[in-house]
Design a protein around this motif. Structure first.
Motif, PDB file in Angstrom:
ATOM      1  N   HIS A 170      -6.362  -7.471  -3.723  1.00 11.83           N
ATOM      2  CA  HIS A 170      -6.125  -6.344  -4.711  1.00 11.83           C
ATOM      3  C   HIS A 170      -7.522  -5.958  -5.219  1.00 11.83           C
ATOM      4  O   HIS A 170      -7.673  -4.611  -5.315  1.00 11.83           O
ATOM      5  CB  HIS A 170      -5.228  -7.050  -5.959  1.00 11.83           C
ATOM      6  CG  HIS A 170      -4.688  -5.807  -6.584  1.00 11.83           C
ATOM      7  ND1 HIS A 170      -4.843  -5.331  -7.789  1.00 11.83           N
ATOM      8  CD2 HIS A 170      -3.547  -5.088  -6.068  1.00 11.83           C
ATOM      9  CE1 HIS A 170      -4.249  -4.275  -8.157  1.00 11.83           C
ATOM     10  NE2 HIS A 170      -3.276  -4.030  -7.196  1.00 11.83           N
ATOM     11  N   VAL A 219      -2.063   0.606  -4.668  1.00  9.48           N
ATOM     12  CA  VAL A 219      -1.640  -0.819  -4.190  1.00  9.48           C
ATOM     13  C   VAL A 219      -1.283  -1.452  -5.398  1.00  9.48           C
ATOM     14  O   VAL A 219      -1.826  -1.781  -6.342  1.00  9.48           O
ATOM     15  CB  VAL A 219      -2.965  -1.542  -3.611  1.00  9.48           C
ATOM     16  CG1 VAL A 219      -2.795  -2.728  -3.192  1.00  9.48           C
ATOM     17  CG2 VAL A 219      -3.665  -0.602  -2.368  1.00  9.48           C
ATOM     18  N   ARG A 239       0.983  -1.152   0.216  1.00  9.21           N
ATOM     19  CA  ARG A 239      -0.055   0.059  -0.103  1.00  9.21           C
ATOM     20  C   ARG A 239       0.892   1.111  -0.230  1.00  9.21           C
ATOM     21  O   ARG A 239       1.802   1.565   0.903  1.00  9.21           O
ATOM     22  CB  ARG A 239      -0.962  -0.002   1.299  1.00  9.21           C
ATOM     23  CG  ARG A 239      -1.850  -1.218   1.290  1.00  9.21           C
ATOM     24  CD  ARG A 239      -2.798  -0.982   2.389  1.00  9.21           C
ATOM     25  NE  ARG A 239      -3.855  -2.326   2.532  1.00  9.21           N
ATOM     26  CZ  ARG A 239      -3.546  -3.374   3.155  1.00  9.21           C
ATOM     27  NH1 ARG A 239      -2.324  -3.568   3.814  1.00  9.21           N
ATOM     28  NH2 ARG A 239      -4.270  -4.404   3.118  1.00  9.21           N
ATOM     29  N   ALA A 282      -9.050  -3.947  -2.732  1.00  6.07           N
ATOM     30  CA  ALA A 282      -8.374  -2.685  -2.573  1.00  6.07           C
ATOM     31  C   ALA A 282      -9.008  -1.788  -3.450  1.00  6.07           C
ATOM     32  O   ALA A 282      -9.382  -0.470  -3.351  1.00  6.07           O
ATOM     33  CB  ALA A 282      -6.972  -2.792  -2.579  1.00  6.07           C
TER      34      ALA A 282
END
Length: 506
Positions: free
Chosen positions: A493, A484, A474, A496
């Motif tokens: 992922h 990210v 991050r 995120a």
């Protein structure tokens, strides 16, 4: 079923399956030889093709969000009810099936019919012209027809080939592990059948915004709406020998074919630049058995984008595969068989590939009087300073709500998604472009995914182990996550990406 095809996975869903067999809301099974993914979303259960229509990624490993499933590999997105590919890089819809629940079991029945195409707004323009046959231009044209737009579509492309899967040019196709017939984004007959007038080897030399006319090498053409998707061109360093016949850049299918031809009889190559493209080229040439030297001015590859630890990992990964780095050095001159370094040394080279970045093709927009700010400046709807002219892809600088500033990003998926949004807006919709930027890079068997946009950071938070190829990084500035990156942390992922989307929406 072909003899070399693996049998479909999981239970026969036509015979029924126990709801307790679901794992994390998903279950892979089959009907006949078709693999199907069952997804529980709230109180509903959906049945959809088990693999992404882009690169066949396993959707069972993906993420279900707001009635859609996202592919773990390259973040394509599919509507669970219709199967429509609602986010690039996938364009082909997936099949969906009827689901029945009875006697404590779940059964998959016949395929659902595809719903009718979305109808364009009634005030749609009669003629739309797209300048550029790359990611954004193709995605826009395809979306216009998917929106049931009946007007004229012309794509003016300076390329020799119809739109291709450009990421493959530096990856599998260049490495020799993918055939050329995988490259076209659509078969040759698609354009005629879809009523898209694709004009190759055509350069636009001028735009007259008042008259809504273009001047091209093939004559003049008028438009009601115009999309500029002229993309970018590879940089050649201004050094002696940069334009010799054995010195290559990589952008088009013709460029890639030229490098492959050079590699057939070569033993050594020099790649100038440790960019994503440069290192993907290095990996692909190593797969062909070429000795590869990479020359770059930075102290570690891709540190500016990925940070020091990931940069060191990338270097070590390439060195494991035999790539020889000459970092903190430059190329001063290129000869017929030799590359002279700025440090005074030299390298033998049968051919050279520049991978030192690209520059956006802005000349056409500048001459037309469009507002330029290190790119073609657009609003949140991807419309330029001239009404009726939109822009998408590598040339665009747009107000990104995630970065909270105007940014320009040179990535394939970003260009495709911008093309799709621009298409809908040219039909009269007012859809903001607010997708989180995403790209992926492949180095041998290691994929690196990146979502967000971080030009600077004051902290990199590492979860897992970069060295073990199992990590999520991050990139933070003043406590806020800007981007990210990850290796083999696909579901994290995707989460995120969703977190970034929702942070802006809230």
């Amino acid at each position: 079923m072909a003899e070399d095809q693996a049998p479909p996975s999981g239970p026969d869903l036509a015979q029924g399956v126990d709801p307790g067999a679901f794992k994390d809301g998903k279950l892979v099974g089959h009907v006949g030889d078709r693999e199907i993914l069952l997804i529980r979303d709230g109180t509903e259960i959906f049945a959809i093709d088990a693999h992404c229509s882009h690169y066949h990624g396993p959707l069972a490993d993906g993420l279900v969000v707001d009635g859609a499933v996202r592919c773990p590999w390259h973040h394509a997105c599919f509507d669970l009810r219709t199967g429509e590919a609602i986010r690039a890089p996938a364009f082909n819809a997936l099949d969906v099936w009827e689901v029945e629940q009875r006697d404590g079991l779940i059964f998959v029945r016949g395929q659902r019919e595809r719903p009718a195409a979305k109808v364009a707004k009634p005030d749609h323009p009669e003629n739309i012209v797209i300048v550029g046959g790359g990611a954004a231009g193709f995605a826009a044209a395809e979306m216009l027809r998917r929106q049931d737009y009946k007007g004229g579509i012309v794509i003016l492309s300076s390329d020799d080939a119809a739109p291709v899967d450009r990421p493959n040019l530096s990856k599998d196709y260049l490495a020799g592990s993918a055939p050329e017939d995988w490259l076209p984004l659509r078969p040759d007959d698609f354009y005629q059948q879809a009523g898209i007038d694709l004009r190759l080897r055509t350069t636009v030399t001028a735009i007259d915004p008042k008259a809504r006319q273009l001047t091209t090498t093939g004559g003049g053409i008028g438009y009601d709406r115009l999309l500029l998707a002229t993309g970018a061109e590879p940089v050649r360093l201004p050094i002696p020998g940069a334009n010799l016949p054995h010195v290559h850049t990589l952008r088009t299918l013709a460029d890639c074919r030229a490098i492959i031809d050079a590699a057939r009889t070569a033993q050594r190559a020099v790649v100038v630049g440790a960019s994503f493209i440069g290192l993907e080229v290095a990996a692909s040439l190593r797969a062909r058995g070429i000795e590869v030297h990479v020359v770059a001015p930075e102290s570690r590859p891709m540190e500016r984008i990925l940070g020091a630890e990931m940069g060191d990992f990338v270097r070590a990964l390439h060195e494991e595969h035999g790539v020889i780095f000459h970092l903190e050095d430059t190329v001063a001159a290129i000869g017929e068989r030799k590359v002279t370094l700025g440090s005074g040394g030299s390298l033998e080279a049968d051919f050279v590939v520049f991978g030192v970045g690209v520059k956006p093709r802005l000349e056409l927009a500048e001459k037309a009087g469009l507002t330029i700010d290190r790119g073609v400046l657009v609003n949140e709807f991807l419309e330029t300073s001239v009404p009726g002219i939109y822009a998408a892809g590598d040339i665009v600088r747009w107000p990104d709500p995630h970065a909270a500033e105007n940014i320009r990003v040179e990535h394939w998926v970003v260009a495709q998604r911008q093309g799709q949004v621009a298409a809908r807006n040219m039909l009269g919709h007012r859809e903001k472009y607010d997708a989180v930027p995403f790209f992926w890079s492949q180095h041998y068997d290691v994929p690196i995914n990146y979502v967000g946009h971080a030009l600077k950071w004051d902290q990199i938070e590492v979860e897992g182990s970069v060295a073990d190829r199992d990590c999520l990084l991050r990139y933070k500035h003043q406590g806020r996550v800007l981007a990210v990156s990850s290796i083999y942390r696909d579901i994290d992922h995707l989460k995120a990406e969703v977190a970034m989307e929702r942070a802006v929406a809230s």
